[in-house]
Write an enzyme that holds these catalytic residues in place. Structure first.
Site, PDB file in Angstrom:
ATOM      1  N   CYS A  46      81.535 -33.608   9.933  1.00  0.00           N
ATOM      2  CA  CYS A  46      81.013 -32.648  10.907  1.00  0.00           C
ATOM      3  C   CYS A  46      79.723 -33.189  11.496  1.00  0.00           C
ATOM      4  CB  CYS A  46      80.718 -31.325  10.227  1.00  0.00           C
ATOM      5  SG  CYS A  46      82.174 -30.669   9.438  1.00  0.00           S
TER       6      CYS A  46
ATOM      7  N   TYR B 147      95.410 -31.909   7.185  1.00  0.00           N
ATOM      8  CA  TYR B 147      94.210 -31.678   6.372  1.00  0.00           C
ATOM      9  C   TYR B 147      94.498 -30.635   5.296  1.00  0.00           C
ATOM     10  CZ  TYR B 147      89.244 -30.424   5.532  1.00  0.00           C
ATOM     11  OH  TYR B 147      88.011 -30.171   4.985  1.00  0.00           O
TER      12      TYR B 147
ATOM     13  N   HIS C 254      89.209 -29.593   0.623  1.00  0.00           N
ATOM     14  CA  HIS C 254      87.984 -28.784   0.680  1.00  0.00           C
ATOM     15  C   HIS C 254      88.186 -27.285   0.579  1.00  0.00           C
ATOM     16  CE1 HIS C 254      85.900 -32.305   2.895  1.00  0.00           C
ATOM     17  NE2 HIS C 254      85.603 -32.313   1.616  1.00  0.00           N
TER      18      HIS C 254
ATOM     19  N   ASP D  66      82.040 -32.815  -2.726  1.00  0.00           N
ATOM     20  CA  ASP D  66      82.429 -34.036  -2.026  1.00  0.00           C
ATOM     21  C   ASP D  66      81.184 -34.746  -1.489  1.00  0.00           C
ATOM     22  OD1 ASP D  66      84.067 -35.878  -0.852  1.00  0.00           O
ATOM     23  OD2 ASP D  66      84.671 -34.613   0.816  1.00  0.00           O
TER      24      ASP D  66
END
Ligand code: ADP
Ligand code: SF4
Length: 690
Positions: free
Chosen positions: A31, A170, A173, A266
């Site tokens: 991001c 994806y 997360h 992470d």
């Protein structure tokens, strides 16, 4: 210089389905706080990564449909053709340097509230959304699942047509619908998408198959999957269902991008995790698939990277933060310039951009996020203008960055510091967990040492007279700041009665210098709210003191939520026995009695403590500046040199802000911007009429 043959292996090409990465350096999705709002800025930033040698450069997460709208966060978006055109900017920039552009498609399920689109939230099961928004997700019907599959497929085709070479599914997360389906915690379905793991993986498998069928002849199809959530038996574990998912899907994707969940695990900060810390979790993956595996671990050491490949842990070296701190990391390894690598310090200031909805910034790399709007390149800087001699007083982060950048511009630079240099980066690196902060000064001092035109003079305390006598064309005052000792802070806007004359009242500067309470009881009063109060409280508890941390904030070290550390800080302090009192403001001190008032009720609260540490705000060390410039800067124009103050000496802030200020001012010498104009380009939406 040429490459050390030990690192040759890092420059081998890797096939990813129908496409080939030219080396093993892989910028995984990250991001940036700019997202679809700032497509030019993102494209330029990603292009620089490709130029710096990353063979694959990925987008951040990219929403595939309006029912997956992540407002207030600024991520990539691929809802229609207009979005496709904007994303094509990035693919073009990445291709300009022969790198592959990857896109991480996502439907976020109940991780979003659809604040912008206002569509109903779709989730794996009926559940609350993943925030405090008073919004719930509705359990998806088969028709909803078919819709998501169609949207994902359409987005994949648009991604291909925008020029992307690798298209992701994806499932990482705990932020994405595929992961929500896989997770026993979230999936309470009783149909063929719920129950057994085979069923819970079904949507992920279908999305992979759909994507392969749609674009697999032209694009590699990757999966990002979090193999362990680090929450034990309640979650996915690398020796349980995480492993089984890899077994089930093993050869289906063209590439496995594996990590641990959630994001805070992470991208763990250096305070709480080491380089390569994910190896124990992800190393099994390569044994279960012949497809290339990429993983992350804040890798900055080329030896460690080689070791990861040689030991069969990873095929490609994934990086988000190391590529932010140094977009040219691969190139520097390739050119044998290991000393020139600007290593990530693991502070997560970059991450704070996303959480505060602001363009990405980085402590180590002041050009990050400025590639398009200011035209800053991390390795190239304008050559010097007419000035010749520059004096910089203070070799903290601001002074060091300015000296290094001005040296690169070709000026004759003298950098003086009353101590050894490094400023707060060096000092704070002595605190528990912050040793990596030294990289800020080590890198810059190392670069400066190589420059014949920059002289560094440690142990040189400068006075206003010394500066006048120096005969420089430009003088930068970078003398930093010191912590207040009177209690005035964010919540308390005047000195706290009884503090000034208290014999056992300390500041962070005292504790860093080795002074401070040695035994007994102590209150750490934290009206700063970033890391300092929490670190000092933990340090004193480790020394055996009875510590109470009082803060007017809603929780301890509350700003560290933006660096994803708050929960860890609170846990650590609690484990160390630190008592935490929130939402209380210090009102006075009377001997060993500390009086507080509750923020919202004014209810009085009293604590007994033998010592107090005040962590409030800082005062700029600007006396030299004002003695030269005049109290109202009235002498500034009459001085025989141009004078500026930079970094904490101007306005105390983060180390990242000081480095940025030093860099900005270094670029602006002989290049002064119009003070009335906006100093950078802005991305503005086109006005649509009708
Ligand atoms: P910043 O974060 O803005 O770079 P720091 O506090 O980290 O600020 O660094 C300021 C540096 O300036 C310190 O290394 C300090 O030793 C140095 N310094 C302060 N006053 C003087 C002075 N009068 N002469 C030389 N160096 C000084
Ligand atoms: Fe690393 Fe900090 Fe830069 Fe992020 S902001 S890339 S953690 S140095």
């Amino acid at each position: 210089m040429s490459r050390d043959s030990r690192y040759d292996i890092l420059f081998e090409p890797v096939a990813i389905g129908p496409v080939t990465a030219r080396n093993r350096f892989y910028q995984v999705p990250h991001c940036n706080g700019m997202g679809h709002n700032m497509p030019n800025s993102v494209a330029a930033m990603r292009g620089i990564k490709a130029e710096g040698g990353w063979a694959v450069v990925a987008t951040e997460e990219c929403d595939i449909h309006a029912s997956s709208d992540v407002l207030p966060y600024a991520e990539a978006r691929l809802w229609d053709e207009g979005d496709q055109n904007r994303l094509a900017l990035m693919a073009d920039q990445v291709h300009a340097y022969d790198s592959l552009a990857a896109i991480e498609l996502v439907h976020s399920g109940h991780n979003v509230s659809n604040r912008y689109s206002r569509l109903p939230v779709l989730g794996v099961s009926d559940s609350a959304v993943n925030s405090f928004d008073p919004v719930q997700a509705c359990a998806m019907t088969k028709r909803d699942i078919a819709d998501v599959r169609r949207w994902h497929r359409q987005a994949a085709i648009r991604a291909r047509d925008a020029g992307f070479d690798i298209v992701y599914v994806y499932a990482g997360h705990d932020l994405s619908l595929p992961m929500h389906f896989i997770s026993r915690r979230h999936n309470r379905r009783t149909d063929e998408y719920g129950g057994s793991l085979e069923n819970r993986v079904r949507l992920t498998r279908e999305l992979l198959e759909d994507t392969k069928e749609a674009v697999g002849d032209r694009c590699g199809v990757a999966i990002r999957f979090a193999v362990d959530e680090l929450i034990g038996a309640d979650g996915i574990t690398s020796d349980g269902e995480g492993r089984e998912v890899v077994e089930i899907l093993a050869e289906l994707p063209d590439l496995w991008d594996v990590n641990v969940s959630d994001w805070a695990n992470d991208s763990v900060t250096a305070r709480f995790g080491e380089e390569g810390g994910q190896e124990a979790y992800v190393s099994f993956v390569k044994q279960l698939t012949t497809k290339p595996v990429v993983g992350v671990g804040r890798f900055t050491s080329p030896d460690e990277m080689v070791s990861q490949v040689k030991r069969g842990v990873l095929d490609m070296i994934g990086a988000a933060r190391p590529s932010i701190a140094d977009p040219f990391l691969p190139k520097k390894i390739e050119e044998g310039r290991i000393d020139d690598i600007r290593e990530c310090i693991g502070c997560n200031i970059c991450v704070s951009g996303d959480w505060t909805q602001s363009p990405i910034r980085c402590t180590q790399n002041p050009t990050m996020g400025e590639e398009w709007r200011r035209g800053w390149h991390p390795e190239i800087i304008e050559t010097r203008g007419e000035s010749e001699k520059i004096l910089i007083v203070g070799a903290g982060p601001a002074g060091l960055e300015a000296a290094m950048s001005l040296g690169r511009r070709g000026y004759e630079v003298a950098l003086a510091d009353q101590s050894d240099g490094g400023g707060r980066a060096e000092r704070e690196a002595t605190l528990p967990g912050l040793s990596s902060y030294k990289r800020v000064s080590d890198y810059r001092l190392g670069q400066i040492a190589k420059m014949n035109n920059v002289g560094f003079f440690p142990g040189s305390e400068m006075t206003a007279d010394d500066i006048r006598e120096f005969d420089a064309d430009e003088v930068l005052i970078a003398t930093g700041a010191h912590w207040r000792d009177d209690g005035l802070g964010r919540y308390t806007l005047s000195s706290v009665p009884g503090v000034k004359d208290h014999p056992r009242c300390w500041t962070p500067d005292d504790l860093i210098a080795g002074r401070g309470p040695e035994k007994g009881s102590v209150v750490v009063y934290d009206d700063d709210h970033y890391y300092m109060g929490g670190i000092l409280a933990g340090m004193l508890a480790d020394r055996g003191l009875a510590v109470t941390l009082v803060t007017p904030g809603p929780e301890v070290s509350c700003w560290t939520a933006n660096t994803m550390e708050q929960h860890r800080i609170e846990k650590t302090l609690t484990e160390k026995g630190v008592q935490i009192v929130e939402k209380h403001t210090l009102s006075s001190i009377d001997g060993e009695t500390l009086n507080f008032s509750h923020n919202t009720t004014d209810r009085a609260f009293e604590l007994q403590a033998q010592a107090v540490v005040l962590v409030t705000i800082r005062i700029p060390n600007s006396s030299i500046y004002f003695s030269l410039a005049g109290e109202e800067e009235e002498h500034l124009d009459a001085l025989p040199f141009r004078l500026k103050r930079i970094g904490d000496c101007m306005a105390p802030s983060t180390i990242a802000a000081a480095v940025y200020d030093g860099h900005r001012v270094a670029r602006e010498i002989d290049n002064l911007p119009d003070p009335d104009a906006v100093p950078f380009k802005r991305e503005r939406p086109l006005i649509q009429i009708g």
